[in-house]
Design a protein around this motif. Structure first.
Motif, mmCIF file in Angstrom:
data_model
loop_
_atom_site.group_PDB
_atom_site.id
_atom_site.type_symbol
_atom_site.label_atom_id
_atom_site.label_comp_id
_atom_site.label_asym_id
_atom_site.label_seq_id
_atom_site.Cartn_x
_atom_site.Cartn_y
_atom_site.Cartn_z
ATOM 1 N N THR A 316 54.543 -19.598 25.027
ATOM 2 C CA THR A 316 54.121 -18.454 26.218
ATOM 3 C C THR A 316 53.614 -17.438 25.279
ATOM 4 O OG1 THR A 316 56.250 -17.811 26.071
ATOM 5 C CG2 THR A 316 56.279 -19.256 27.220
ATOM 6 N N TRP A 317 52.310 -17.028 26.101
ATOM 7 C CA TRP A 317 51.808 -15.479 25.800
ATOM 8 C C TRP A 317 52.297 -14.867 26.557
ATOM 9 C CZ3 TRP A 317 50.946 -16.436 20.336
ATOM 10 C CH2 TRP A 317 51.279 -17.550 20.604
ATOM 11 N N GLN A 318 52.355 -13.360 26.123
ATOM 12 C CA GLN A 318 51.904 -12.125 26.496
ATOM 13 C C GLN A 318 50.210 -12.298 26.917
ATOM 14 O OE1 GLN A 318 52.464 -8.694 23.639
ATOM 15 N NE2 GLN A 318 51.689 -7.097 25.325
ATOM 16 N N THR A 319 50.058 -11.580 28.124
ATOM 17 C CA THR A 319 48.644 -11.701 29.051
ATOM 18 C C THR A 319 47.937 -10.555 28.620
ATOM 19 O OG1 THR A 319 50.184 -12.001 30.630
ATOM 20 C CG2 THR A 319 49.298 -14.323 30.354
ATOM 21 N N ASP A 320 48.833 -9.293 28.657
ATOM 22 C CA ASP A 320 48.432 -7.837 28.660
ATOM 23 C C ASP A 320 48.082 -7.459 27.512
ATOM 24 O OD1 ASP A 320 50.842 -8.002 28.739
ATOM 25 O OD2 ASP A 320 51.047 -6.179 30.409
ATOM 26 N N GLY A 321 46.880 -6.347 27.454
ATOM 27 C CA GLY A 321 47.185 -5.187 26.261
ATOM 28 C C GLY A 321 46.258 -5.817 24.593
ATOM 29 N N MET A 322 46.923 -5.150 24.251
ATOM 30 C CA MET A 322 46.154 -5.332 22.937
ATOM 31 C C MET A 322 47.410 -5.423 21.222
ATOM 32 S SD MET A 322 42.734 -6.846 21.544
ATOM 33 C CE MET A 322 41.846 -5.843 23.119
ATOM 34 N N THR A 323 47.000 -5.936 21.116
ATOM 35 C CA THR A 323 48.170 -6.005 19.330
ATOM 36 C C THR A 323 46.882 -5.732 18.306
ATOM 37 O OG1 THR A 323 48.859 -6.854 20.311
ATOM 38 C CG2 THR A 323 49.595 -7.085 18.208
ATOM 39 N N LEU A 324 46.884 -4.624 17.937
ATOM 40 C CA LEU A 324 46.223 -4.511 16.378
ATOM 41 C C LEU A 324 46.754 -4.294 15.656
ATOM 42 C CD1 LEU A 324 43.879 -3.637 15.552
ATOM 43 C CD2 LEU A 324 44.063 -0.556 15.908
ATOM 44 N N GLY A 325 45.903 -4.656 14.326
ATOM 45 C CA GLY A 325 46.697 -4.472 12.467
ATOM 46 C C GLY A 325 45.633 -4.471 11.800
ATOM 47 N N VAL A 326 46.566 -3.137 10.831
ATOM 48 C CA VAL A 326 45.500 -2.054 9.864
ATOM 49 C C VAL A 326 45.843 -2.962 8.817
ATOM 50 C CG1 VAL A 326 44.382 -0.429 8.988
ATOM 51 C CG2 VAL A 326 44.679 -0.906 11.647
ATOM 52 N N VAL A 327 45.182 -3.252 7.454
ATOM 53 C CA VAL A 327 46.201 -3.126 6.632
ATOM 54 C C VAL A 327 45.294 -1.981 5.074
ATOM 55 C CG1 VAL A 327 45.871 -4.857 3.809
ATOM 56 C CG2 VAL A 327 46.386 -6.060 6.560
ATOM 57 N N VAL A 328 47.173 -2.295 4.806
ATOM 58 C CA VAL A 328 46.055 -0.941 3.513
ATOM 59 C C VAL A 328 46.616 -1.711 2.220
ATOM 60 C CG1 VAL A 328 47.741 0.993 2.547
ATOM 61 C CG2 VAL A 328 47.866 0.548 4.719
ATOM 62 N N ALA A 329 45.627 -1.586 1.243
ATOM 63 C CA ALA A 329 45.849 -1.712 0.198
ATOM 64 C C ALA A 329 45.338 -0.516 -0.580
ATOM 65 C CB ALA A 329 43.910 -3.313 0.160
ATOM 66 N N ALA A 330 45.595 -1.428 -1.980
ATOM 67 C CA ALA A 330 46.077 -0.503 -3.393
ATOM 68 C C ALA A 330 44.141 -0.248 -3.926
ATOM 69 C CB ALA A 330 46.067 -0.923 -4.168
ATOM 70 N N GLU A 331 43.782 1.257 -3.823
ATOM 71 C CA GLU A 331 42.629 1.185 -4.674
ATOM 72 C C GLU A 331 41.816 0.424 -5.610
ATOM 73 O OE1 GLU A 331 42.006 5.338 -5.469
ATOM 74 O OE2 GLU A 331 42.122 5.933 -3.577
ATOM 75 N N GLY A 332 40.386 0.024 -5.137
ATOM 76 C CA GLY A 332 40.401 -1.143 -6.376
ATOM 77 C C GLY A 332 40.591 -2.153 -5.540
ATOM 78 N N TYR A 333 40.463 -2.675 -4.356
ATOM 79 C CA TYR A 333 41.292 -4.221 -3.948
ATOM 80 C C TYR A 333 39.799 -4.433 -3.360
ATOM 81 C CZ TYR A 333 42.465 -7.784 -1.198
ATOM 82 O OH TYR A 333 41.882 -8.495 -0.488
ATOM 83 N N PRO A 334 39.631 -5.266 -3.713
ATOM 84 C CA PRO A 334 39.475 -6.074 -4.104
ATOM 85 C C PRO A 334 38.872 -7.189 -5.732
ATOM 86 C CG PRO A 334 37.777 -7.507 -2.759
ATOM 87 C CD PRO A 334 37.751 -5.717 -2.857
ATOM 88 N N THR A 335 38.396 -5.835 -6.042
ATOM 89 C CA THR A 335 37.063 -5.934 -7.518
ATOM 90 C C THR A 335 38.093 -5.406 -8.968
ATOM 91 O OG1 THR A 335 36.066 -4.418 -6.975
ATOM 92 C CG2 THR A 335 35.440 -6.124 -6.184
ATOM 93 N N GLU A 336 38.900 -4.327 -8.628
ATOM 94 C CA GLU A 336 39.304 -4.246 -9.560
ATOM 95 C C GLU A 336 40.717 -4.257 -10.001
ATOM 96 O OE1 GLU A 336 38.112 0.133 -9.554
ATOM 97 O OE2 GLU A 336 36.294 -0.403 -9.263
ATOM 98 N N ALA A 337 41.618 -4.196 -10.926
ATOM 99 C CA ALA A 337 42.726 -3.908 -10.753
ATOM 100 C C ALA A 337 43.294 -2.801 -11.170
ATOM 101 C CB ALA A 337 42.957 -4.084 -12.664
ATOM 102 N N THR A 338 44.345 -2.647 -10.303
ATOM 103 C CA THR A 338 44.886 -1.338 -9.305
ATOM 104 C C THR A 338 46.600 -1.381 -10.092
ATOM 105 O OG1 THR A 338 46.144 -2.460 -8.408
ATOM 106 C CG2 THR A 338 44.094 -1.445 -7.408
ATOM 107 N N VAL A 339 46.862 0.070 -10.380
ATOM 108 C CA VAL A 339 48.361 0.492 -11.417
ATOM 109 C C VAL A 339 49.192 0.689 -9.965
ATOM 110 C CG1 VAL A 339 46.852 2.066 -12.939
ATOM 111 C CG2 VAL A 339 47.421 3.307 -10.894
ATOM 112 N N PRO A 340 50.272 0.440 -10.981
ATOM 113 C CA PRO A 340 51.678 0.800 -9.187
ATOM 114 C C PRO A 340 51.426 1.837 -8.408
ATOM 115 C CG PRO A 340 52.529 0.196 -10.912
ATOM 116 C CD PRO A 340 50.609 0.010 -11.061
#
Length: 416
Positions: A316-340
């Motif tokens: 059974t599903w919620q029929t109203d509203g909108m769900t939004l997700g935003v990803v936070v990534a490490a600088e350099g993603y996805p091509t470079e190695a990153t530091v902690p």
């Protein structure tokens, strides 16, 4: 009951959190998990994804009711077969069926058998004929590594020079086969479905944002954000997709002796000629899971219990509203190695409006450290997309740390 979730990312965090909300559930374990999951009382277990014997031993010792697998690597490597041989209940495709994601060539063969529309393609196993074929291509052309690449094995080459470099790089990196595909133009969307006993149970449609930067620019990533539902994809288009793509593929898999059970993810594009398949995955998408699963108003633990018991799931599903997700990534993603990088104190995450699921993190409950790649997903459900965007971006601005980045235009397609 006790449930085991395999994986360590934001997708698995959301899945485990949703399962833990059920009154049926005593404990949810996540293996190996990450420290951010413990904020939601999810118990993490330090067993590596490749250690099937260790997983099986844990499941047996802790009387696990059933196991759900998040990432593709253990599925393609045969974790379901191993658990079933040990007499354990697990929801996911066998090694043979997981080839639908593990081999793009196999997926194309299944689509041909099922008469499912997809891009025209050629397969190459050596560099010389692949480079020779570029002269006859129309550009842009899509070049894919024929195997698992964590969402980063696809390049849309705008011209001969980029295509040449891409092919040479793939083979230099040890890729044994590539696909050269026609470029498709249209509205992309993701449709995940639960599949059991030959039946397909579709989940609400989501739209992923694969490119690293605003305006859909930069390299492909595992996904920088998503939203659900997708207003520009009609219910009629979704039904057409289920009837003409998902059901025929499930039937074709059974016909070739690899019946499919688990989560079938279709990456799709609505073109002027109708809906076509970009790719299939054999597990929940990431970040689509983060915005789809919370919209189910029932009991996820019951749903999976019904599926593994050969019963029709209660969805059974919620029929109203909108769900939004935003990803936070490490600088350099996805091509470079990153530091902690040190993230904001977890007390600030817990005080925010958004709900957070963590991925590439280490550290403690009080202080998480970003270890690289995609670090977390911030999710908000609101009355509409502009309100959800306002809330999630206000939280991310307050929590922003040097050494991290996120796209500030997630959901722009639905606004335009």
């Amino acid at each position: 009951m006790k449930i085991l979730v395999i994986g360590s990312g934001a997708r698995e965090h959301v899945l485990a959190r949703e399962l833990a909300q059920s009154q049926r559930v005593e404990t949810v374990y996540c293996l190996p998990g990450n420290p951010g999951m413990t904020l939601d009382a999810i118990q993490t277990v330090a067993v590596e994804l490749t250690d099937f014997a260790g997983m099986i031993d844990f499941a047996q010792q802790n009387a696990i009711s059933y196991t759900i697998v998040g990432p593709e690597q253990p599925l393609v490597a045969g974790i379901v077969d191993a658990f079933q041989t040990a007499g354990l209940t697990i929801f996911g495709p066998t090694k043979a069926a997981a080839a639908l994601e593990g081999s793009k060539t196999f997926a194309k063969e299944i689509m041909a058998k099922a008469q499912v529309p997809t891009a025209g393609y050629q397969t190459f196993t050596t560099v010389t004929p692949a480079l020779a074929a570029l002269a006859a291509q129309n550009y842009p052309v899509v070049i894919k590594a024929d195997g698992l690449a964590a969402g980063k094995g696809v390049v849309i080459a705008p011209d001969l020079a980029v295509a040449t470099t891409t092919i040479e790089r793939f083979f230099e990196q040890g890729v044994t086969s590539i696909l050269m595909e026609d470029y498709l133009s249209g509205e992309e969307f993701s449709l995940m479905a639960l599949v059991a006993d030959g039946q397909v149970y579709p989940l609400p449609v989501a739209q992923d944002h694969k490119r690293a930067f605003e305006g859909d620019l930069g390299p492909n990533t595992g996904g920088m954000g998503a939203y659900c539902p997708v207003p520009q994809v009609s219910a009629a288009v979704v039904q057409e997709t289920v009837d003409q793509i998902l059901q025929p593929v499930v039937a074709a898999m059974a016909d070739v002796g690899t019946p499919f059970t688990g989560v079938l993810y279709a990456g799709l594009i609505a073109t002027k000629a109708g809906v076509k398949v970009i790719e299939f995955n054999v597990r929940f998408g990431d970040p689509e899971t983060q915005v789809v699963l919370p919209r189910m108003t029932g009991d996820w633990a019951q749903v999976f219990e019904q599926l593994v018991s050969h019963k029709t799931p209660t969805l059974t599903w919620q029929t109203d509203g909108m769900t939004l997700g935003v990803v936070v990534a490490a600088e350099g993603y996805p091509t470079e190695a990153t530091v902690p990088v040190e993230l904001a104190p977890t007390s600030q995450f817990q005080a925010a409006t958004s709900q957070f699921s963590f991925a590439g993190v280490a550290g403690t409950q009080d202080q998480l450290i970003g270890t690289g790649g995609r670090l977390l997903t911030a999710v908000v459900t609101a009355i509409d997309l502009p309100t959800a965007r306002q809330q999630v971006y206000a939280d991310l601005k307050a929590l922003a740390q040097p050494g991290t980045f996120y796209r500030q235009d997630i959901g722009h397609q639905a606004l335009t």
